[in-house]
Design a protein around this motif. Structure first.
Motif, PDB file in Angstrom:
ATOM      1  N   LEU A   2     -43.587  22.752 -25.485  1.00  0.00           N
ATOM      2  CA  LEU A   2     -44.656  21.854 -25.898  1.00  0.00           C
ATOM      3  C   LEU A   2     -44.084  20.475 -26.207  1.00  0.00           C
ATOM      4  O   LEU A   2     -42.991  20.342 -26.761  1.00  0.00           O
ATOM      5  N   ASN A   3     -44.840  19.466 -25.868  1.00  0.00           N
ATOM      6  CA  ASN A   3     -44.388  18.092 -26.031  1.00  0.00           C
ATOM      7  C   ASN A   3     -44.291  17.675 -27.495  1.00  0.00           C
ATOM      8  O   ASN A   3     -44.852  18.315 -28.386  1.00  0.00           O
ATOM      9  N   ASN A   4     -43.599  16.548 -27.707  1.00  0.00           N
ATOM     10  CA  ASN A   4     -43.621  15.882 -29.012  1.00  0.00           C
ATOM     11  C   ASN A   4     -44.112  14.436 -28.851  1.00  0.00           C
ATOM     12  O   ASN A   4     -43.620  13.505 -29.474  1.00  0.00           O
ATOM     13  N   GLN A   5     -45.125  14.251 -28.000  1.00  0.00           N
ATOM     14  CA  GLN A   5     -45.563  12.903 -27.636  1.00  0.00           C
ATOM     15  C   GLN A   5     -46.121  12.096 -28.798  1.00  0.00           C
ATOM     16  O   GLN A   5     -46.121  10.863 -28.754  1.00  0.00           O
ATOM     17  N   LEU A   6     -46.637  12.748 -29.820  1.00  0.00           N
ATOM     18  CA  LEU A   6     -47.249  11.958 -30.893  1.00  0.00           C
ATOM     19  C   LEU A   6     -46.216  11.195 -31.712  1.00  0.00           C
ATOM     20  O   LEU A   6     -46.578  10.278 -32.458  1.00  0.00           O
ATOM     21  N   THR A   7     -44.930  11.533 -31.565  1.00  0.00           N
ATOM     22  CA  THR A   7     -43.897  10.705 -32.199  1.00  0.00           C
ATOM     23  C   THR A   7     -43.702   9.401 -31.442  1.00  0.00           C
ATOM     24  O   THR A   7     -42.881   8.567 -31.843  1.00  0.00           O
ATOM     25  N   ASP A   8     -44.456   9.189 -30.349  1.00  0.00           N
ATOM     26  CA  ASP A   8     -44.483   7.879 -29.687  1.00  0.00           C
ATOM     27  C   ASP A   8     -45.419   6.910 -30.400  1.00  0.00           C
ATOM     28  O   ASP A   8     -45.494   5.742 -30.023  1.00  0.00           O
ATOM     29  N   PHE A   9     -46.164   7.377 -31.387  1.00  0.00           N
ATOM     30  CA  PHE A   9     -46.950   6.473 -32.226  1.00  0.00           C
ATOM     31  C   PHE A   9     -46.039   5.795 -33.245  1.00  0.00           C
ATOM     32  O   PHE A   9     -44.962   6.304 -33.584  1.00  0.00           O
ATOM     33  N   SER A  10     -46.493   4.674 -33.758  1.00  0.00           N
ATOM     34  CA  SER A  10     -45.817   4.034 -34.880  1.00  0.00           C
ATOM     35  C   SER A  10     -46.005   4.895 -36.123  1.00  0.00           C
ATOM     36  O   SER A  10     -47.133   5.222 -36.486  1.00  0.00           O
ATOM     37  N   PHE A  11     -44.918   5.299 -36.775  1.00  0.00           N
ATOM     38  CA  PHE A  11     -45.034   6.120 -37.976  1.00  0.00           C
ATOM     39  C   PHE A  11     -45.717   5.347 -39.102  1.00  0.00           C
ATOM     40  O   PHE A  11     -46.428   5.926 -39.914  1.00  0.00           O
TER      41      PHE A  11
END
Length: 580
Positions: A425-434
């Motif tokens: 499964l991806n971890n794409q949401l860590t491509d958002f600004s924290f």
């Protein structure tokens, strides 16, 4: 369409003006001889994936049919980079209409996502290693629905016939490649010690699999059989969907993803963002992808004398570095999901604006450049996104002349490190600004929001000639370095007329903010000394590095290349009908 036409006119107008005031030695051909139809080709980062695509093309399948087989195989043999548990962007060229279309399969944040989901109880950003392994790092999966939409539009063979090679390889096993073996042995990434990673790659007798070992994945073979029979609902509904929701809901920082999020995911068919570079029309995905950054970088370079130089000239690499820093400053600040933020695409590509930015390329490297203020720019925060390395890219062409240029990813190495039914499964949401806002309260363009797509550096290109015939395709892996990798290869192939293989193999140089990173050992001492004299001190890069794959048409011949930093293969042959 109006915006795209305006951008093309603006870019073309600049090119004419530039030639009138500061003639450049344009080493690109004045015409591009399109390849004869009847050729099929594929280039990817893994030989088994290239072969899977060619097998479909040999059966008379379309480029999109072959893409589905390619992605299914990459999920198995290159799981550190991409997979059906992730997403991607497809740039598609239709030879009959000479139209370029974007299929956006970027993951989305669940409906329950919040802007502060990557902050701790004190309001500080979570450590990246902690965030990437959490359930909430996973975005709602996009690749399979996107491929299904593209197949509806451009498929020829039945969906159920496209997964056989990958399923058979999963059942029988494949030999762990040296590159996958290196990632398993390194232990350098947070996911390296994730429980699912350790379990999947466990070696009988202890330790992890090594290069040369055989790896079987019966769970993935069984899932592919259901995906072939049931279509994309096999992933987005039913038992697999339930397992995904359960898996991302476990552990610290669990996801809010629900079955409704999965069932409700929709890919987007977008118009390509196109502009001119030399004699080519270059088409790329619009936001939330970074095609606007790629086109701006090319516009900046076109205002320099880089085409009169070459790979042994330090000034050429200095120019490329400074143009890259200007582009990244703008891209990082303004690009986000256009459904949620106003992205000043027209302003960023306005010739007058780019003229002004180009004047900032001085005689020596200075402090990190600030973002400019193009027309239509919103007041947004300085970007704090931590975008890791990862991803894969491939190019496929069918017998009718249709071409797919696709960048696909699970984000970081082995995604979130969590596995369901044999895929990560991806971890794409860590491509958002924290950090969703800065100290002044200004929102980040790339802040988290429910249903939002995180900004992506992916920029799969299609090149056309003046008559909108196919002229080339290019893209890369590499996180936020993708733009530098693709830009370098464009300069090498177009400006310096290198064969595509040589253009891709040129040393990588990534200049972003105050950092200058590159493949130090691949530059000559003369280039390194020349760069140092210009204020550029290169430091070694790190991580997965580039994953460039591309083709360019030269005299009617498909000139293809693959990244020697990976394990790619370029295959081209006459289509079956052309052999008879």
């Amino acid at each position: 369409m109006k915006l795209i036409r305006n951008l093309l006119v603006a870019s073309a107008s600049f090119a004419l003006a530039a030639c009138a005031t500061a003639p450049l030695r344009d080493t690109a051909p004045t015409t591009v001889a399109a390849p004869a139809k009847g050729q099929i080709f594929a280039v990817a980062a893994n030989p088994l994936a290239s072969e899977a695509a060619m097998a479909v093309l040999r059966r008379g399948g379309s480029a999109v049919d072959a893409t589905i087989a390619m992605q299914a195989m990459l999920s198995l043999v290159e799981p550190q980079s991409s997979g059906i548990g992730g997403g991607g962007f497809m740039t598609y060229y239709d030879a009959a209409t000479r139209r370029v279309t974007i299929f956006d399969g970027r993951e989305t944040a669940p409906a329950g996502a919040t802007p502060d989901m990557f902050l701790d109880d004190s309001g500080r950003p979570l450590p990246f290693g902690e965030a990437v392994l959490s359930g909430r790092s996973t975005g709602v999966l996009g690749a399979v629905r996107m491929l299904a939409l593209a197949h509806q539009r451009h498929g020829k063979l039945a969906w159920r016939t496209l997964f056989g090679d990958a399923a058979r390889t999963a059942r029988d096993g494949f030999i762990v490649s040296p590159r996958l073996g290196r990632f398993l042995a390194s232990g350098a990434f947070p996911e390296s010690n994730a429980p699912d990673v350790l379990a999947y790659f466990a070696r009988p007798g202890g330790g992890l699999l090594q290069a040369g070992d055989r790896l079987r994945n019966p769970a993935y073979a069984a899932f592919l059989a259901r995906l072939a029979a049931q279509g994309p609902d096999a992933l987005y509904k039913g038992e697999t969907a339930r397992r995904i929701v359960a898996r991302v809901g476990q552990g610290a920082h669990p996801s809010s993803m629900t079955l409704a999020d999965l069932a409700g995911y929709r890919p987007i068919e977008r118009e390509a963002l196109c502009g001119r570079y030399r004699v080519y029309v270059v088409c790329a995905p619009p936001p939330p992808a970074s095609g606007v950054g790629m086109l701006q970088l090319l516009m900046l370079l076109e205002r320099t004398d880089i085409s009169t130089r070459g790979p042994g000239d330090p000034q050429a690499w200095f120019t490329f570095a400074e143009a890259s820093r200007l582009m990244y400053a703008d891209r990082d600040r303004y690009v986000g999901d256009p459904a949620f933020v106003s992205v000043p695409v027209a302003g960023l590509l306005d010739p007058a604006y780019v003229d002004g930015r180009a004047t900032l390329i001085g005689a020596r490297a200075g402090a990190a450049p600030a973002a400019g203020v193009p027309a239509g720019a919103p007041k947004v925060a300085l970007d704090r996104t931590l975008e890791p390395i990862g991803t894969s890219h491939f190019v496929i062409g069918d017998a009718q002349g249709n071409v797919v240029s696709m960048t696909t990813t699970v984000e970081s190495i082995f995604g979130s490190g969590r596995m369901v039914d044999g895929f990560f499964l991806n971890n794409q949401l860590t491509d958002f600004s924290f950090s969703p806002r800065d100290a002044a309260g200004r929102p980040a363009a790339n802040a988290v929001a429910p249903g939002k797509r995180p900004r992506s550096s992916m920029t799969p290109l299609i090149l056309l000639d003046a008559d909108r015939r196919f002229a080339g395709a290019l893209g890369s892996a590499g996180g936020n370095s993708i733009l530098a990798y693709v830009g370098k290869s464009m300069v090498g192939a177009v400006d310096w007329r290198l064969p595509m293989q040589q253009a891709i193999a040129l040393p990588n140089l990534v200049a972003r903010g105050g950092a200058f990173q590159g493949e130090v050992t691949k530059f000559t001492p003369q280039v390194l000394a020349g760069l140092a004299a210009l204020g550029v001190s290169l430091k070694p890069g790190q991580g997965e590095d580039s994953g460039l794959q591309g083709v360019i048409v030269r005299g009617g011949v498909i000139d293809g290349g693959y990244d020697p930093r990976r394990e790619g293969r370029f295959l081209v042959e006459p289509a079956p009908a052309a052999r008879r």
